[in-house]
Design a protein around this motif. Structure first.
Motif, short mmCIF file in Angstrom:
data_model
loop_
_atom_site.label_atom_id
_atom_site.label_comp_id
_atom_site.label_asym_id
_atom_site.label_seq_id
_atom_site.Cartn_x
_atom_site.Cartn_y
_atom_site.Cartn_z
N LEU A 21 0.87 3.80 -9.42
CA LEU A 21 0.55 2.39 -9.64
C LEU A 21 0.77 1.58 -8.38
O LEU A 21 0.07 0.59 -8.13
N GLN A 22 1.74 1.97 -7.55
CA GLN A 22 1.91 1.30 -6.26
C GLN A 22 0.70 1.52 -5.37
O GLN A 22 0.35 0.67 -4.55
N THR A 23 0.06 2.66 -5.54
CA THR A 23 -1.15 2.95 -4.78
C THR A 23 -2.26 1.96 -5.13
O THR A 23 -3.09 1.61 -4.28
N VAL A 24 -2.28 1.50 -6.38
CA VAL A 24 -3.27 0.51 -6.79
C VAL A 24 -3.13 -0.76 -5.96
O VAL A 24 -4.13 -1.37 -5.56
N ASP A 25 -1.89 -1.16 -5.67
CA ASP A 25 -1.67 -2.37 -4.86
C ASP A 25 -2.30 -2.23 -3.48
O ASP A 25 -2.96 -3.14 -2.98
N MET A 26 -2.08 -1.06 -2.84
CA MET A 26 -2.66 -0.83 -1.52
C MET A 26 -4.19 -0.80 -1.61
O MET A 26 -4.89 -1.36 -0.75
N GLU A 63 -3.98 -6.44 -15.97
CA GLU A 63 -2.92 -6.94 -15.09
C GLU A 63 -3.39 -7.16 -13.66
O GLU A 63 -2.98 -8.13 -13.00
N TYR A 64 -4.28 -6.29 -13.17
CA TYR A 64 -4.62 -6.31 -11.75
C TYR A 64 -5.97 -6.94 -11.42
O TYR A 64 -6.23 -7.27 -10.26
N LYS A 65 -6.84 -7.13 -12.39
CA LYS A 65 -8.20 -7.56 -12.06
C LYS A 65 -8.24 -8.93 -11.39
O LYS A 65 -9.14 -9.23 -10.60
N ARG A 120 -6.31 5.67 -22.26
CA ARG A 120 -7.21 4.52 -22.41
C ARG A 120 -6.43 3.21 -22.52
O ARG A 120 -6.78 2.19 -21.90
N LYS A 121 -5.35 3.24 -23.31
CA LYS A 121 -4.53 2.05 -23.50
C LYS A 121 -3.91 1.60 -22.18
O LYS A 121 -3.92 0.42 -21.84
N ARG A 122 -3.34 2.55 -21.43
CA ARG A 122 -2.69 2.21 -20.15
C ARG A 122 -3.71 1.67 -19.15
O ARG A 122 -3.44 0.70 -18.43
N PHE A 123 -4.88 2.28 -19.11
CA PHE A 123 -5.90 1.80 -18.19
C PHE A 123 -6.31 0.37 -18.53
O PHE A 123 -6.47 -0.47 -17.64
N ASP A 124 -6.52 0.09 -19.81
CA ASP A 124 -6.89 -1.27 -20.22
C ASP A 124 -5.82 -2.27 -19.81
O ASP A 124 -6.12 -3.39 -19.36
N LEU A 141 -12.57 -3.33 -10.58
CA LEU A 141 -11.53 -2.37 -10.95
C LEU A 141 -11.95 -1.64 -12.22
O LEU A 141 -12.08 -2.24 -13.29
N LYS A 142 -12.16 -0.31 -12.09
CA LYS A 142 -12.68 0.49 -13.20
C LYS A 142 -11.81 1.72 -13.41
O LYS A 142 -10.88 1.98 -12.64
N TYR A 143 -12.13 2.48 -14.45
CA TYR A 143 -11.40 3.74 -14.65
C TYR A 143 -12.29 4.79 -15.27
O TYR A 143 -13.34 4.49 -15.86
N ALA A 144 -11.86 6.05 -15.11
CA ALA A 144 -12.58 7.19 -15.69
C ALA A 144 -11.56 8.17 -16.24
O ALA A 144 -10.51 8.39 -15.61
N ILE A 145 -11.84 8.73 -17.40
CA ILE A 145 -10.98 9.74 -18.00
C ILE A 145 -11.79 11.04 -18.07
O ILE A 145 -12.88 11.07 -18.64
N LYS A 146 -11.25 12.09 -17.48
CA LYS A 146 -11.95 13.36 -17.40
C LYS A 146 -11.10 14.47 -18.02
O LYS A 146 -9.90 14.31 -18.23
N LYS A 147 -11.73 15.60 -18.25
CA LYS A 147 -11.04 16.79 -18.74
C LYS A 147 -11.33 17.95 -17.80
O LYS A 147 -12.48 18.14 -17.39
N GLY A 148 -10.30 18.71 -17.45
CA GLY A 148 -10.52 19.86 -16.60
C GLY A 148 -9.41 20.07 -15.59
O GLY A 148 -8.25 19.80 -15.87
N VAL A 149 -9.79 20.53 -14.40
CA VAL A 149 -8.84 20.78 -13.31
C VAL A 149 -8.74 19.51 -12.47
O VAL A 149 -9.75 18.97 -12.02
N VAL A 150 -7.52 19.05 -12.27
CA VAL A 150 -7.30 17.72 -11.68
C VAL A 150 -8.04 17.53 -10.37
O VAL A 150 -8.85 16.60 -10.22
N TYR A 151 -7.77 18.40 -9.38
CA TYR A 151 -8.34 18.15 -8.05
C TYR A 151 -9.86 18.27 -8.05
O TYR A 151 -10.54 17.58 -7.29
#
Length: 273
Positions: A15-20, A66-68, A57-61, A77-87
Motif C-alpha cells: 500500500l505504501q507503493t500506491v503512494d509512490m 481512499e486514494y482516488k 474486491r472489498k479491499r480494492f474498493d 486508479l483501477k484494479y484487476a483480480i486474476k487467478k493463476g501464477v502471481v508473476y
C-alpha cells in the motif's frame, strides 16, 4: 510510461507503493492498475476461495475510495483480480497495457499468502519485458530528483540509457553516471571512459543535468548502493542481466541490489531476453 501496475496482497509495504505510484502517475499523466492474484491451490475449499476473492474486491474498493482523490485523473486508479501464477498474471496485465511500468515491493505479507511478494517480486522482474521498479520495505521516494545509473564494461549496459533519459526528463532529475569496475587495467578504464563520453553527449543533447564518477572495487553491487546513499539518490537504474540461455534467472548483481538497496531500483530488461 502510460500505465503503472502494482501487484498487491494488501500489506503495509504494497500500500505504501500506491503512494509512490500516485505521485509518479500525476507527474507522468499515467493510470494505475493494482493487481491481486489468487493462487491455485490443490484441495482448497471453494468457500474459502470465494471468501478470498470477496475480501480482495472489498479491499480494492476501499483503497480506490481512499486514494482516488489524490489522483489528477479522476478515473486513473483501477484494479484487476486474476487467478493463476502471481508473476505470470502480473506481467500479463502489463502486456495488455500501453507503455507499462510495474512497481513491486520486494517484501510483503498477508493473511492469505505470506510469500505473495518476496520471491515473486524477483520472478516478476525476471519475466518482465518492460521496466520494473522494486521497492524494499516500503522505502518510497515519491520525488525523483536524483538518479544513479551504474555503467559497466558489458555491451548491454547502454540499454538502460533510454529509460534513464525518460525518467530524468519526466521528473527533471539529475543523473549520476557511475562507471564501475573490479579491474585497474588501463585498457578497461579507457573503454569505459570512451563509453562515458558518449553517454555524456547524449545527456547534453537531451538537456539532462549529470555528474560522472568512476568507482573501482571488488563488490560492484555494494559500491553502487553505497554511492547511491552517499548522493541521496531517489532511484537506481540497472539492467536485469537476463538472457534466454539463463532460464530467466536474475543476474547476481541485479538480484543483490534489488534485495539490499534501501533505495528503489528501476530494472530495465535486456533486449536479449
Amino acid at each position: 510510461m502510460d500505465n503503472l501496475i502494482i501487484p498487491t496482497e494488501f500489506s503495509k509495504e504494497s500500500l505504501q507503493t500506491v503512494d509512490m505510484a500516485i505521485h509518479m502517475a500525476n507527474v507522468m499523466g499515467a493510470d494505475i492498475t493494482m493487481v491481486y492474484v489468487q493462487k491455485k491451490r490443490e484441495n482448497a475449499h471453494p468457500t474459502k476461495m470465494d471468501e478470498e476473492l470477496e475480501y480482495a474486491r472489498k479491499r480494492f474498493d476501499e483503497i480506490v475510495e481512499e486514494y482516488k482523490g489524490k489522483m489528477n485523473k479522476p478515473d486513473g486508479l483501477k484494479y484487476a483480480i486474476k487467478k493463476g501464477v502471481v508473476y505470470q498474471e502480473v506481467n500479463k496485465v502489463a502486456w495488455d497495457l500501453e507503455n507499462p511500468i510495474i512497481l513491486t515491493p520486494t517484501h510483503g505479507a498477508s493473511g492469505f499468502d505470506p510469500l505473495f511478494l518476496g520471491d515473486n517480486a524477483y520472478k516478476i522482474v525476471s519475466y518482465a519485458t518492460g521496466p520494473v521498479i522494486t521497492i524494499r520495505h516500503g522505502e518510497i521516494h515519491p520525488n525523483i530528483k536524483t538518479i544513479v545509473m551504474p555503467m559497466d564494461k558489458s555491451r548491454e549496459t547502454v540499454e538502460k540509457i533510454p529509460a534513464t533519459i525518460a525518467f530524468a526528463k519526466k521528473f527533471n532529475a539529475k543523473v549520476h553516471i557511475v562507471s564501475i569496475s573490479s579491474h585497474h587495467l588501463s585498457e578497461i578504464k579507457d573503454k569505459m571512459n570512451t563509453l562515458t563520453e558518449k553517454v555524456m553527449k547524449q545527456f547534453t543533447d537531451e538537456g539532462i543535468e549529470y555528474e560522472c564518477e568512476f568507482l573501482i572495487g571488488n563488490n560492484l553491487a555494494n559500491m553502487t548502493i553505497d554511492y547511491a546513499k552517499e548522493v541521496d539518490a531517489d532511484i537506481i537504474c540497472i539492467m536485469s542481466e537476463q538472457k534466454k540461455s539463463e532460464s530467466d534467472i536474475l543476474g547476481v548483481y541485479a538480484h543483490y541490489i534489488m534485495k539490499n538497496s534501501p533505495i528503489p531500483v528501476l530494472v530495465v530488461p535486456s533486449d536479449k531476453k
